[in-house]
Design a protein around this motif. Structure first.
Motif, PDB file in Angstrom:
ATOM      1  N   LYS A 141     -57.434  20.535 -75.761  1.00  0.00           N
ATOM      2  CA  LYS A 141     -56.679  19.600 -76.748  1.00  0.00           C
ATOM      3  C   LYS A 141     -57.271  19.878 -78.210  1.00  0.00           C
ATOM      4  CE  LYS A 141     -56.465  14.637 -77.687  1.00  0.00           C
ATOM      5  NZ  LYS A 141     -56.837  13.539 -77.136  1.00  0.00           N
ATOM      6  N   TYR A 142     -58.497  20.103 -78.201  1.00  0.00           N
ATOM      7  CA  TYR A 142     -59.139  20.701 -79.733  1.00  0.00           C
ATOM      8  C   TYR A 142     -58.407  21.909 -80.238  1.00  0.00           C
ATOM      9  CZ  TYR A 142     -62.525  21.884 -83.328  1.00  0.00           C
ATOM     10  OH  TYR A 142     -62.825  22.203 -84.471  1.00  0.00           O
ATOM     11  N   ALA A 143     -58.034  22.797 -79.198  1.00  0.00           N
ATOM     12  CA  ALA A 143     -57.515  24.103 -79.668  1.00  0.00           C
ATOM     13  C   ALA A 143     -56.091  23.864 -80.273  1.00  0.00           C
ATOM     14  CB  ALA A 143     -57.371  25.070 -78.710  1.00  0.00           C
ATOM     15  N   HIS A 144     -55.344  22.806 -79.290  1.00  0.00           N
ATOM     16  CA  HIS A 144     -54.179  22.306 -79.955  1.00  0.00           C
ATOM     17  C   HIS A 144     -53.902  21.864 -81.186  1.00  0.00           C
ATOM     18  CE1 HIS A 144     -51.625  23.596 -76.445  1.00  0.00           C
ATOM     19  NE2 HIS A 144     -52.415  23.269 -75.694  1.00  0.00           N
ATOM     20  N   VAL A 145     -55.046  20.952 -81.388  1.00  0.00           N
ATOM     21  CA  VAL A 145     -55.076  20.123 -82.709  1.00  0.00           C
ATOM     22  C   VAL A 145     -55.380  21.099 -83.876  1.00  0.00           C
ATOM     23  CG1 VAL A 145     -56.428  18.493 -84.024  1.00  0.00           C
ATOM     24  CG2 VAL A 145     -55.574  18.222 -81.835  1.00  0.00           C
ATOM     25  N   ARG A 146     -56.452  22.107 -83.575  1.00  0.00           N
ATOM     26  CA  ARG A 146     -56.745  23.021 -84.681  1.00  0.00           C
ATOM     27  C   ARG A 146     -55.406  23.944 -85.062  1.00  0.00           C
ATOM     28  NH1 ARG A 146     -61.691  27.097 -83.942  1.00  0.00           N
ATOM     29  NH2 ARG A 146     -60.138  28.134 -82.645  1.00  0.00           N
ATOM     30  N   GLN A 147     -54.897  24.493 -83.972  1.00  0.00           N
ATOM     31  CA  GLN A 147     -53.672  25.183 -84.386  1.00  0.00           C
ATOM     32  C   GLN A 147     -52.432  24.718 -84.759  1.00  0.00           C
ATOM     33  OE1 GLN A 147     -55.604  28.328 -83.659  1.00  0.00           O
ATOM     34  NE2 GLN A 147     -53.471  28.896 -83.362  1.00  0.00           N
ATOM     35  N   ALA A 148     -52.473  23.267 -84.637  1.00  0.00           N
ATOM     36  CA  ALA A 148     -51.463  22.602 -85.306  1.00  0.00           C
ATOM     37  C   ALA A 148     -51.714  22.437 -86.767  1.00  0.00           C
ATOM     38  CB  ALA A 148     -50.965  21.086 -84.698  1.00  0.00           C
ATOM     39  N   GLN A 149     -52.802  22.306 -87.208  1.00  0.00           N
ATOM     40  CA  GLN A 149     -53.418  21.874 -88.467  1.00  0.00           C
ATOM     41  C   GLN A 149     -53.214  23.199 -89.247  1.00  0.00           C
ATOM     42  OE1 GLN A 149     -57.319  20.709 -88.375  1.00  0.00           O
ATOM     43  NE2 GLN A 149     -56.859  18.555 -87.717  1.00  0.00           N
ATOM     44  N   ARG A 150     -53.307  24.372 -88.811  1.00  0.00           N
ATOM     45  CA  ARG A 150     -53.509  25.647 -89.366  1.00  0.00           C
ATOM     46  C   ARG A 150     -51.859  26.006 -89.521  1.00  0.00           C
ATOM     47  NH1 ARG A 150     -58.473  29.443 -86.756  1.00  0.00           N
ATOM     48  NH2 ARG A 150     -60.047  27.902 -87.591  1.00  0.00           N
ATOM     49  N   GLY A 151     -51.194  25.995 -88.315  1.00  0.00           N
ATOM     50  CA  GLY A 151     -49.598  26.179 -88.328  1.00  0.00           C
ATOM     51  C   GLY A 151     -49.447  27.848 -88.381  1.00  0.00           C
ATOM     52  N   SER A 152     -50.260  28.536 -88.042  1.00  0.00           N
ATOM     53  CA  SER A 152     -50.006  29.851 -88.265  1.00  0.00           C
ATOM     54  C   SER A 152     -49.587  30.452 -86.920  1.00  0.00           C
ATOM     55  CB  SER A 152     -51.340  30.598 -88.739  1.00  0.00           C
ATOM     56  OG  SER A 152     -52.507  30.335 -87.905  1.00  0.00           O
ATOM     57  N   LYS A 153     -50.606  30.471 -85.758  1.00  0.00           N
ATOM     58  CA  LYS A 153     -50.374  31.332 -84.669  1.00  0.00           C
ATOM     59  C   LYS A 153     -49.949  30.410 -83.554  1.00  0.00           C
ATOM     60  CE  LYS A 153     -53.421  35.106 -85.956  1.00  0.00           C
ATOM     61  NZ  LYS A 153     -54.357  36.155 -85.809  1.00  0.00           N
ATOM     62  N   PRO A 154     -49.525  30.803 -82.702  1.00  0.00           N
ATOM     63  CA  PRO A 154     -49.347  29.924 -81.219  1.00  0.00           C
ATOM     64  C   PRO A 154     -50.618  29.462 -80.535  1.00  0.00           C
ATOM     65  CG  PRO A 154     -47.955  31.618 -81.173  1.00  0.00           C
ATOM     66  CD  PRO A 154     -48.891  31.880 -82.464  1.00  0.00           C
ATOM     67  N   TYR A 155     -50.611  28.502 -79.814  1.00  0.00           N
ATOM     68  CA  TYR A 155     -52.124  28.227 -79.089  1.00  0.00           C
ATOM     69  C   TYR A 155     -52.667  29.143 -78.245  1.00  0.00           C
ATOM     70  CZ  TYR A 155     -48.971  26.752 -75.124  1.00  0.00           C
ATOM     71  OH  TYR A 155     -48.124  26.811 -74.094  1.00  0.00           O
ATOM     72  N   TYR A 156     -51.533  29.883 -77.385  1.00  0.00           N
ATOM     73  CA  TYR A 156     -52.122  30.787 -76.879  1.00  0.00           C
ATOM     74  C   TYR A 156     -52.878  31.893 -77.033  1.00  0.00           C
ATOM     75  CZ  TYR A 156     -47.500  32.609 -77.535  1.00  0.00           C
ATOM     76  OH  TYR A 156     -46.244  32.847 -78.112  1.00  0.00           O
TER      77      TYR A 156
END
Length: 368
Positions: free
Chosen positions: A56-71
């Motif tokens: 969940k934290y990884a999803h939130v951080r990737q959504a904030q950065r908006g650069s790379k997919p979560y995987y």
């Protein structure tokens, strides 16, 4: 000579011994094995809760950065690995303790997840979370105390004996009838009620619990020196385990798409636990010889855990996905309203860049 005759007869007629020899064979030190299964299950559920919060934290951080997919995130993959280890621990726990005990211990994952989300993800702590956690912990202690404390060696002969018993065949027939009826209502009558979907998952979960305990127990006996992997019943149970898990995950994912996780998690926990207890009672006869006081207190502990999980999950953040059949107006250039519109799928501009340009132009003319 008498010993040699007895040993030779047991080799010649191995199918005559399960009901007498294997069914009554209890572990030499059941308390240590029992506690080992509890500890492995608790550790596995804690790892699962940690893995879910890491993802969940990884999803939130990737959504904030908006650069790379979560995987592509290393943290997300660490969460996946931890989840695999936790599920492996739950799988191993079924080989040491009764299924009617391991399944209710799933509330440990809910409690740990709530604590981790408050401490590390900075989610708000409500009074219902404290009450729910207290009830869940108390219920877990009660059911562990009064659950069956004996466990039999899960061998291939024993599993085969249980599989052809009349009470299990009757239980399997009733379960198939109910499953077909629910599937008809869900698919043909288009009844998308959460109870129907969760009952489908629970009916599959009962077969999963039976097969997982059988496979785990036979692997455990094989590691101890009594090879069980040469019997066909092992591979039959393995196929049942894989198939029931696959369809269970399928229906559970459909439920997560249609309903919010705060509804799915507690209902799934209650139904899964109930189905696992019934499966343990019917197939493995885990409550045989247990006093009425122990049975009543065990069920009371399960009830406390159910209420605690409902209270904890009720105030969790809503993570239900937005309906993809509608487009928010504030997401369309030139529109400032918060309403939603449904695009026409039959038009040639559906979902295309031209549709966005047309909306943009119409918005500009309206503003002008």
């Amino acid at each position: 000579m008498e010993k040699m005759a007895n040993s030779s007869s047991s080799h010649v007629f191995p199918s005559l011994t399960p009901a007498l020899a294997h069914r009554t064979e209890v572990l030499e030190n059941p308390l240590q094995t029992y506690l080992l299964g509890i500890i492995i299950s608790i550790c596995g559920n804690v790892l699962i809760s940690i893995s879910l919060n890491i993802q969940k934290y990884a999803h939130v951080r990737q959504a904030q950065r908006g650069s790379k997919p979560y995987y592509t995130s290393v943290m997300w993959w660490c969460g996946v690995v931890l989840m695999g280890v936790g599920e492996l621990g739950n799988f191993a726990a079924y080989g040491f303790a009764p299924a009617s005990l391991i399944a209710p211990l799933g509330c440990v994952s809910v409690i740990a997840s709530a604590i981790i989300s408050v401490v590390f993800l900075k989610e708000t702590l409500c009074a219902s979370d404290i009450v729910g956690g207290t009830l869940a912990i108390t219920g877990t202690y009660v059911l562990v105390t009064f659950a069956p404390h004996t466990s039999t060696h899960i061998t291939a002969h024993l599993v085969q004996y249980y599989a052809i018993s009349w009470h299990f065949l009757l239980y399997l027939f009733i379960e198939i009838v109910i499953f077909c009826l629910l599937l008809y209502l869900y698919k043909r009558r288009n009844m998308k009620h959460i109870v129907i979907v969760m009952l489908l998952v629970a009916l599959l979960a009962s077969l999963t619990v039976i097969s997982v305990k059988a496979v785990s127990g036979m692997i455990t006996e094989s590691i101890k020196g009594q090879l069980q992997l040469i019997y066909p019943i092992f591979y039959v149970m393995f196929v049942v385990m894989v198939a029931s898990c696959a369809f269970q995950i399928k229906f559970l994912n459909q439920a997560m798409k249609m309903f919010d996780a705060t509804e799915v998690v507690p209902i799934n926990f209650v139904f899964f636990t109930a189905s696992a207890i019934v499966a343990g009672i019917v197939f493995y006869q885990e409550f045989e010889g247990l006093a009425l006081l122990n049975i009543g207190m065990f069920l009371f502990g399960c009830l406390l855990s159910f209420v605690g999980v409902f209270l904890i999950a009720r105030n969790r953040p809503k993570i239900k996905q937005q309906d993809r059949n509608f487009i928010a107006m504030n997401k369309i250039p030139g529109r400032r309203h918060t309403d939603k519109v449904q695009p026409e799928a039959k038009t040639t501009t559906y979902g295309s860049l031209a549709a966005k340009l047309m909306c943009n132009r119409s918005g500009q003319t309206d503003d002008s």
